[in-house]
Design a protein around this motif. Structure first.
Motif, mmCIF file in Angstrom:
data_model
loop_
_atom_site.group_PDB
_atom_site.id
_atom_site.type_symbol
_atom_site.label_atom_id
_atom_site.label_comp_id
_atom_site.label_asym_id
_atom_site.label_seq_id
_atom_site.Cartn_x
_atom_site.Cartn_y
_atom_site.Cartn_z
ATOM 1 N N VAL A 24 0.848 -1.197 0.000
ATOM 2 C CA VAL A 24 0.000 0.000 0.000
ATOM 3 C C VAL A 24 0.880 1.241 0.000
ATOM 4 N N VAL A 25 1.887 1.253 0.853
ATOM 5 C CA VAL A 25 2.787 2.410 0.931
ATOM 6 C C VAL A 25 3.509 2.629 -0.391
ATOM 7 N N ARG A 26 4.040 1.550 -0.976
ATOM 8 C CA ARG A 26 4.818 1.687 -2.215
ATOM 9 C C ARG A 26 3.956 2.096 -3.400
ATOM 10 N N ASN A 27 2.672 1.788 -3.361
ATOM 11 C CA ASN A 27 1.790 2.134 -4.475
ATOM 12 C C ASN A 27 1.119 3.491 -4.312
ATOM 13 N N THR A 28 1.381 4.172 -3.202
ATOM 14 C CA THR A 28 0.774 5.483 -2.970
ATOM 15 C C THR A 28 1.675 6.586 -3.527
ATOM 16 N N PRO A 29 1.157 7.414 -4.431
ATOM 17 C CA PRO A 29 1.959 8.530 -4.961
ATOM 18 C C PRO A 29 2.110 9.605 -3.891
ATOM 19 N N ALA A 30 3.233 9.582 -3.209
ATOM 20 C CA ALA A 30 3.411 10.486 -2.067
ATOM 21 C C ALA A 30 4.793 11.108 -2.088
ATOM 22 N N ALA A 31 4.867 12.372 -1.696
ATOM 23 C CA ALA A 31 6.142 13.081 -1.587
ATOM 24 C C ALA A 31 6.495 13.379 -0.135
ATOM 25 N N ARG A 32 5.553 13.099 0.768
ATOM 26 C CA ARG A 32 5.766 13.393 2.186
ATOM 27 C C ARG A 32 4.852 12.482 2.999
ATOM 28 N N ASP A 33 5.100 12.421 4.295
ATOM 29 C CA ASP A 33 4.301 11.546 5.160
ATOM 30 C C ASP A 33 2.811 11.794 4.992
ATOM 31 N N GLN A 34 2.444 13.061 4.932
ATOM 32 C CA GLN A 34 1.030 13.436 4.943
ATOM 33 C C GLN A 34 0.287 13.034 3.669
ATOM 34 N N ASP A 35 1.023 12.642 2.626
ATOM 35 C CA ASP A 35 0.391 12.216 1.378
ATOM 36 C C ASP A 35 -0.044 10.745 1.418
ATOM 37 N N HIS A 36 0.419 10.007 2.407
ATOM 38 C CA HIS A 36 0.102 8.581 2.485
ATOM 39 C C HIS A 36 -1.286 8.344 3.065
ATOM 40 N N LEU A 37 -1.800 7.147 2.833
ATOM 41 C CA LEU A 37 -3.104 6.786 3.364
ATOM 42 C C LEU A 37 -3.018 6.572 4.867
ATOM 43 N N GLN A 38 -4.058 6.998 5.557
ATOM 44 C CA GLN A 38 -4.189 6.619 6.962
ATOM 45 C C GLN A 38 -4.679 5.163 7.006
ATOM 46 N N MET A 39 -4.044 4.358 7.846
ATOM 47 C CA MET A 39 -4.418 2.950 7.962
ATOM 48 C C MET A 39 -4.623 2.571 9.422
ATOM 49 N N VAL A 40 -5.651 1.781 9.663
ATOM 50 C CA VAL A 40 -5.830 1.135 10.953
ATOM 51 C C VAL A 40 -5.804 -0.362 10.693
ATOM 52 N N VAL A 41 -4.912 -1.067 11.379
ATOM 53 C CA VAL A 41 -4.714 -2.494 11.137
ATOM 54 C C VAL A 41 -5.130 -3.300 12.356
ATOM 55 N N CYS A 42 -5.957 -4.303 12.121
ATOM 56 C CA CYS A 42 -6.274 -5.278 13.155
ATOM 57 C C CYS A 42 -5.649 -6.602 12.727
ATOM 58 N N SER A 43 -4.511 -6.930 13.311
ATOM 59 C CA SER A 43 -3.835 -8.185 12.970
ATOM 60 C C SER A 43 -4.395 -9.279 13.868
ATOM 61 N N ALA A 44 -5.539 -9.787 13.470
ATOM 62 C CA ALA A 44 -6.305 -10.731 14.295
ATOM 63 C C ALA A 44 -5.820 -12.158 14.048
ATOM 64 N N ALA A 45 -4.664 -12.454 14.597
ATOM 65 C CA ALA A 45 -4.057 -13.772 14.386
ATOM 66 C C ALA A 45 -4.842 -14.894 15.068
ATOM 67 N N ASN A 46 -5.818 -14.532 15.892
ATOM 68 C CA ASN A 46 -6.647 -15.530 16.565
ATOM 69 C C ASN A 46 -7.753 -16.082 15.680
ATOM 70 N N ILE A 47 -7.936 -15.545 14.486
ATOM 71 C CA ILE A 47 -8.989 -16.032 13.588
ATOM 72 C C ILE A 47 -8.691 -17.479 13.203
ATOM 73 N N PRO A 48 -9.639 -18.397 13.398
ATOM 74 C CA PRO A 48 -9.386 -19.808 13.064
ATOM 75 C C PRO A 48 -9.024 -20.010 11.596
ATOM 76 N N ASP A 49 -8.364 -21.117 11.326
ATOM 77 C CA ASP A 49 -7.888 -21.440 9.981
ATOM 78 C C ASP A 49 -9.041 -21.479 8.982
ATOM 79 N N ARG A 50 -8.911 -20.718 7.924
ATOM 80 C CA ARG A 50 -9.982 -20.593 6.936
ATOM 81 C C ARG A 50 -10.138 -21.854 6.088
#
Length: 237
Positions: free
Chosen positions: A20-46
């Motif tokens: 996501v970061v590498r594909n965002t056309p950005a020249a500064r921090d503020q140009d990047h997408l805001q992201m909230v990540v829930c790394s829910a490793a407790n989710i049972p095997d799909r």
């Protein structure tokens, strides 16, 4: 703001965020997408759930979705192909748009479907028809490894999750080449662990590989930037 329903697995989630970061056309921090990540490793095997060998992961996925909603996300990405078996159920539970990884992949396909589209994925993804059914609406047929090859793909995916990348890379390279030998002009890395193992792949094989994680990242950037543009236009009016 992009919500990432991740943890399936954790390494694949980090790989997705980097894309996501590498594909965002950005020249500064503020140009990047805001992201909230829930790394829910407790989710049972799909895959286990789809094959009737494990508990339903949907409740844990819904819990992660609620956390993202509470954080104020405006769209959600799930960097796990197999989890898209529950895409419709999750989308029905939220007004927030949940992007679909197969639609994102379809936007990246460049070759005709003459030899079939090769798909390397978990057995759960294959059994659920996640790629076959959604791409059939676009006139695209999918070709998967044979039973022995599919078992090897699953072994490689487990190796990636265990951090044993070198052995996984050799297995996945061989299975991708096997699909090419049957006439596939493109091969989708349709499990988010697979691009991690084949990240350094070069030469002829690299030109035929389609990275589903990359496709989803690009779709997220397009969606979030379009939303930001629409909001700015509305405010200006």
């Amino acid at each position: 703001m992009l919500g990432v329903l991740g943890g399936m697995g954790p390494m694949a989630t980090v790989d997705f965020m980097g894309k996501v970061v590498r594909n965002t056309p950005a020249a500064r921090d503020q140009d990047h997408l805001q992201m909230v990540v829930c790394s829910a490793a407790n989710i049972p095997d799909r895959t286990a759930a789809i094959l009737g060998e494990g508990p339903d992961p949907l409740p844990a996925m819904v819990d992660a979705l609620r956390r993202l909603e509470a954080a104020g996300v405006t769209c959600v990405a799930i960097p796990c192909n197999t989890a898209h078996h529950w895409h419709a159920a999750l989308q029905a539970m939220t007004p927030v748009r949940v992007l679909h990884i197969v639609d994102a992949v379809a936007e990246m396909l460049t070759e005709s479907d003459g030899g079939g589209l090769g798909v390397l994925a978990t057995s759960g993804t294959v059994e659920a028809g996640i790629y076959q059914e959604r791409l059939a609406h676009r006139g695209i047929t999918c070709r998967m490894p044979d039973a022995a090859g599919q078992a090897e793909v699953m072994r490689a995916i487990r190796l990636v999750k265990a951090g044993q990348l070198a052995e996984a890379t050799e297995i996945l390279r061989a299975q991708a080449m096997a699909l090419v030998s049957t006439g596939c002009r493109q091969v989708v890395m349709a499990c988010t662990e697979i691009p991690v193992a084949l990240a350094a792949e070069e030469g002829a094989l690299r030109t035929v590989l389609v990275d589903a994680t990359e496709a989803l990242a690009r779709a997220c950037v397009r969606t979030c930037m379009a939303s930001a543009h629409d909001s700015a236009t509305s405010l200006a009016a």
